[in-house]
Design a protein around this motif. Structure first.
Motif, mmCIF file in Angstrom:
data_model
loop_
_atom_site.group_PDB
_atom_site.id
_atom_site.type_symbol
_atom_site.label_atom_id
_atom_site.label_comp_id
_atom_site.label_asym_id
_atom_site.label_seq_id
_atom_site.Cartn_x
_atom_site.Cartn_y
_atom_site.Cartn_z
ATOM 1 N N ILE A 19 0.942 -0.971 -0.372
ATOM 2 C CA ILE A 19 0.706 0.071 0.261
ATOM 3 C C ILE A 19 0.664 0.925 0.174
ATOM 4 C CG2 ILE A 19 -1.663 0.962 0.978
ATOM 5 C CD1 ILE A 19 -2.382 -1.445 2.534
ATOM 6 N N VAL A 20 0.959 2.546 -0.356
ATOM 7 C CA VAL A 20 1.906 3.349 -0.918
ATOM 8 C C VAL A 20 0.547 4.444 -1.068
ATOM 9 C CG1 VAL A 20 3.100 4.560 -2.388
ATOM 10 C CG2 VAL A 20 3.259 2.071 -2.323
ATOM 11 N N PRO A 21 0.619 4.953 0.300
ATOM 12 C CA PRO A 21 0.114 6.925 0.040
ATOM 13 C C PRO A 21 0.675 7.939 -0.994
ATOM 14 C CG PRO A 21 1.194 6.032 2.012
ATOM 15 C CD PRO A 21 1.906 5.320 0.966
ATOM 16 N N LYS A 29 -4.389 5.651 -1.863
ATOM 17 C CA LYS A 29 -3.248 5.560 -1.478
ATOM 18 C C LYS A 29 -4.105 3.723 -2.596
ATOM 19 C CE LYS A 29 -3.643 4.605 3.340
ATOM 20 N NZ LYS A 29 -4.646 4.412 4.924
ATOM 21 N N THR A 31 -2.589 0.232 -3.772
ATOM 22 C CA THR A 31 -2.279 -0.941 -4.059
ATOM 23 C C THR A 31 -0.733 -1.521 -4.915
ATOM 24 O OG1 THR A 31 -3.481 -1.267 -1.662
ATOM 25 C CG2 THR A 31 -1.394 -3.493 -2.470
ATOM 26 N N GLN A 83 -7.889 3.278 -2.742
ATOM 27 C CA GLN A 83 -8.338 3.194 -1.538
ATOM 28 C C GLN A 83 -8.215 4.753 -1.463
ATOM 29 O OE1 GLN A 83 -6.182 1.899 1.542
ATOM 30 N NE2 GLN A 83 -6.997 -0.807 1.475
ATOM 31 N N ALA A 119 4.186 4.714 -7.687
ATOM 32 C CA ALA A 119 3.851 3.982 -6.636
ATOM 33 C C ALA A 119 5.004 2.868 -7.057
ATOM 34 C CB ALA A 119 2.264 3.347 -6.166
ATOM 35 N N GLU A 132 8.328 2.987 5.994
ATOM 36 C CA GLU A 132 7.728 2.978 6.714
ATOM 37 C C GLU A 132 8.151 2.377 7.890
ATOM 38 O OE1 GLU A 132 5.958 -1.149 5.487
ATOM 39 O OE2 GLU A 132 4.587 0.507 3.604
#
Length: 137
Positions: A19-21, A29, A31, A83, A119, A132
């Motif tokens: 998941i990449v914001p 976001k 994925t 998302q 991403a 992260e």
């Protein structure tokens, strides 16, 4: 001095997705997977096929054709989920994964396509995992 561990990539994240914001689009976001062997093989195959009409010169493939090829590659090999994107101001009607995939081929939504590529590049380089870990410390 370089350490071997600094050069290791997260092959599981590349294969499964992360998941990449998306900083440029708050709340979004995506994925995505990294550039798997299957993705690279398909990319090479599709570009070669498209280039046949242009004397085999990949650089002569028009941008509109490349956009369609790239959208197909994104939807088939890289994009896993989306998302935080909505069809309405009230944020009650989320954009589905299928809707999102359809938008990637539309030049009016080039920002979404670029966000997916960026991403995927972050997943490939391990930058997402590194960020992260930094946030957790």
């Amino acid at each position: 001095m370089a350490k071997l561990s600094d050069l290791k990539i997260d092959s599981a994240a590349i294969a499964d997705g992360v998941i990449v914001p998306i900083e440029e689009i708050p709340g979004l976001k995506i994925t995505v997977r990294g550039y798997t062997d299957q993705f690279i093989d398909a990319q090479n195959r599709r570009l070669s096929q498209a280039a046949e009409k242009f004397r085999g010169d990949i650089s002569r493939i028009p941008n509109a054709i490349r956009r369609q090829i790239n959208a197909g590659l994104l939807t088939e090999f890289l994009l896993v989920d989306v998302q935080g994107l909505y069809n309405d101001d009230a944020e009650t009607d989320p954009v589905t994964l299928d809707q999102f995939k359809t938008l990637l081929a539309n030049p009016d939504y080039a920002r979404l396509s670029r966000a997916c590529w960026e991403a995927a590049a972050l997943v490939q380089s391990g930058a997402v995992t590194q960020a992260e870990h930094a946030e957790g410390n």
